[in-house]
Design a protein around this motif. Structure first.
Motif, mmCIF file in Angstrom:
data_model
loop_
_atom_site.group_PDB
_atom_site.id
_atom_site.type_symbol
_atom_site.label_atom_id
_atom_site.label_comp_id
_atom_site.label_asym_id
_atom_site.label_seq_id
_atom_site.Cartn_x
_atom_site.Cartn_y
_atom_site.Cartn_z
ATOM 1 N N LEU A 161 -8.312 24.983 24.020
ATOM 2 C CA LEU A 161 -8.809 24.341 22.800
ATOM 3 C C LEU A 161 -7.714 23.527 22.123
ATOM 4 C CD1 LEU A 161 -10.966 27.269 21.352
ATOM 5 C CD2 LEU A 161 -11.782 25.179 22.453
ATOM 6 N N LEU A 162 -6.518 24.090 22.083
ATOM 7 C CA LEU A 162 -5.389 23.347 21.505
ATOM 8 C C LEU A 162 -5.021 22.139 22.352
ATOM 9 C CD1 LEU A 162 -3.074 26.269 20.338
ATOM 10 C CD2 LEU A 162 -4.406 24.702 18.909
ATOM 11 N N ALA A 163 -5.052 22.302 23.676
ATOM 12 C CA ALA A 163 -4.705 21.194 24.568
ATOM 13 C C ALA A 163 -5.681 20.034 24.405
ATOM 14 C CB ALA A 163 -4.697 21.665 26.017
ATOM 15 N N LEU A 164 -6.959 20.338 24.315
ATOM 16 C CA LEU A 164 -7.947 19.274 24.122
ATOM 17 C C LEU A 164 -7.681 18.518 22.833
ATOM 18 C CD1 LEU A 164 -11.165 21.158 25.254
ATOM 19 C CD2 LEU A 164 -10.113 19.213 26.410
ATOM 20 N N ALA A 165 -7.354 19.251 21.780
ATOM 21 C CA ALA A 165 -7.092 18.603 20.496
ATOM 22 C C ALA A 165 -5.819 17.764 20.541
ATOM 23 C CB ALA A 165 -7.005 19.661 19.401
ATOM 24 N N VAL A 166 -4.739 18.336 21.056
ATOM 25 C CA VAL A 166 -3.450 17.640 21.045
ATOM 26 C C VAL A 166 -3.475 16.402 21.946
ATOM 27 C CG1 VAL A 166 -1.016 17.871 21.714
ATOM 28 C CG2 VAL A 166 -2.119 19.669 20.385
ATOM 29 N N VAL A 167 -3.971 16.555 23.178
ATOM 30 C CA VAL A 167 -3.998 15.406 24.095
ATOM 31 C C VAL A 167 -4.907 14.306 23.559
ATOM 32 C CG1 VAL A 167 -4.649 14.671 26.427
ATOM 33 C CG2 VAL A 167 -3.399 16.797 26.105
ATOM 34 N N SER A 168 -6.038 14.675 22.970
ATOM 35 C CA SER A 168 -6.943 13.656 22.417
ATOM 36 C C SER A 168 -6.316 12.932 21.240
ATOM 37 C CB SER A 168 -8.255 14.302 21.984
ATOM 38 O OG SER A 168 -8.919 14.807 23.093
ATOM 39 N N LEU A 169 -5.670 13.682 20.370
ATOM 40 C CA LEU A 169 -5.051 13.040 19.209
ATOM 41 C C LEU A 169 -3.870 12.159 19.612
ATOM 42 C CD1 LEU A 169 -5.233 15.964 16.641
ATOM 43 C CD2 LEU A 169 -6.621 13.883 16.699
ATOM 44 N N LEU A 170 -3.065 12.615 20.573
ATOM 45 C CA LEU A 170 -1.921 11.816 21.016
ATOM 46 C C LEU A 170 -2.347 10.552 21.752
ATOM 47 C CD1 LEU A 170 0.595 14.551 22.223
ATOM 48 C CD2 LEU A 170 0.688 13.177 20.123
ATOM 49 N N SER A 171 -3.470 10.635 22.465
ATOM 50 C CA SER A 171 -3.930 9.463 23.213
ATOM 51 C C SER A 171 -4.877 8.585 22.403
ATOM 52 C CB SER A 171 -4.609 9.897 24.514
ATOM 53 O OG SER A 171 -5.750 10.672 24.225
ATOM 54 N N GLY A 172 -5.191 8.991 21.183
ATOM 55 C CA GLY A 172 -6.053 8.177 20.323
ATOM 56 C C GLY A 172 -7.514 8.235 20.697
ATOM 57 N N ARG A 173 -7.933 9.269 21.384
ATOM 58 C CA ARG A 173 -9.335 9.393 21.786
ATOM 59 C C ARG A 173 -10.079 10.319 20.831
ATOM 60 N NH1 ARG A 173 -6.912 9.237 27.233
ATOM 61 N NH2 ARG A 173 -7.356 7.141 27.973
ATOM 62 N N ASN A 174 -11.388 10.220 20.854
ATOM 63 C CA ASN A 174 -12.247 11.006 19.979
ATOM 64 C C ASN A 174 -12.185 12.486 20.368
ATOM 65 O OD1 ASN A 174 -14.485 12.304 18.770
ATOM 66 N ND2 ASN A 174 -15.561 10.351 18.616
ATOM 67 N N LEU A 175 -11.892 13.335 19.400
ATOM 68 C CA LEU A 175 -11.742 14.768 19.641
ATOM 69 C C LEU A 175 -13.060 15.423 20.038
ATOM 70 C CD1 LEU A 175 -9.857 17.216 19.528
ATOM 71 C CD2 LEU A 175 -10.380 17.393 17.102
ATOM 72 N N LYS A 176 -14.133 15.068 19.356
ATOM 73 C CA LYS A 176 -15.441 15.656 19.673
ATOM 74 C C LYS A 176 -15.882 15.271 21.085
ATOM 75 C CE LYS A 176 -20.015 16.370 17.786
ATOM 76 N NZ LYS A 176 -20.958 16.048 16.718
ATOM 77 N N GLU A 177 -15.623 14.024 21.465
ATOM 78 C CA GLU A 177 -15.928 13.575 22.833
ATOM 79 C C GLU A 177 -15.167 14.411 23.857
ATOM 80 O OE1 GLU A 177 -15.086 9.527 23.819
ATOM 81 O OE2 GLU A 177 -16.616 8.772 22.436
ATOM 82 N N ALA A 178 -13.914 14.736 23.563
ATOM 83 C CA ALA A 178 -13.106 15.530 24.489
ATOM 84 C C ALA A 178 -13.688 16.918 24.675
ATOM 85 C CB ALA A 178 -11.665 15.628 23.988
ATOM 86 N N TYR A 179 -14.145 17.524 23.590
ATOM 87 C CA TYR A 179 -14.750 18.854 23.700
ATOM 88 C C TYR A 179 -16.057 18.808 24.496
ATOM 89 C CZ TYR A 179 -11.352 20.975 20.560
ATOM 90 O OH TYR A 179 -10.193 21.455 20.017
#
Length: 154
Positions: free
Chosen positions: A93-111
């Motif tokens: 869960l943390l990895a999805l949030a951190v990688v999405s935020l660092l890459s500028g992608r939508n967090l909800k989409e990543a989940y």
């Protein structure tokens, strides 16, 4: 060979068959699009986050198992196993949030992409990971200085 010695293998095989059947059934009912994006596009777009989350899932499981010999816990102690399940839930869960935020992608989409990549519905993926997160904090609260065998470190 006695039945008691092969009973865990039989139980594991039956559990694997049931899990395979469930995921194949769920995969047929998964949505093919999310907010106008195809499933394949979402999986490609969030591939680094999904791979990182999957790797950290297995690292969490292995660290829980490794705590038994390295942490001085008894074989019957439930805390390292529950801590491993908790780490295997919190770290992705943390990895999805951190990688999405660092890459500028939508967090909800990543989940959503992570759940689709696992071949399970959102409620199943995050229900299990949510239970693991609760287990993680419960286990952290139960660990203390008296929980580790001090003679192990001498």
């Amino acid at each position: 060979m006695e039945f008691d010695s092969i009973r865990p293998a039989i139980s594991g095989a039956i559990g694997g068959i049931i899990a395979t059947w469930l995921t194949s059934r769920w995969a047929r009912n998964l949505p093919s699009h999310y907010k106008g994006w195809s499933r394949d596009y979402l999986l490609r777009r969030h591939r680094p986050a999904i791979w990182t989350a999957n790797a950290l899932f297995f690292i969490g499981l292995c660290s829980g198992i490794a705590l038994y010999p390295m942490g001085g816990f008894a074989n019957t102690d439930w805390r390292p196993l529950l801590l491993g399940f908790g780490l295997a839930s919190v770290l992705p869960l943390l990895a999805l949030a951190v990688v999405s935020l660092l890459s500028g992608r939508n967090l909800k989409e990543a989940y959503v992409a992570f759940a689709l990549g696992q071949g399970s519905p959102l409620w199943a993926t995050y229900g299990i990971l949510g239970a693991g997160t609760v287990a993680f904090f419960f286990t952290l609260a139960s660990l203390g200085p008296e929980s580790v065998n001090p003679t192990h470190w001498r």
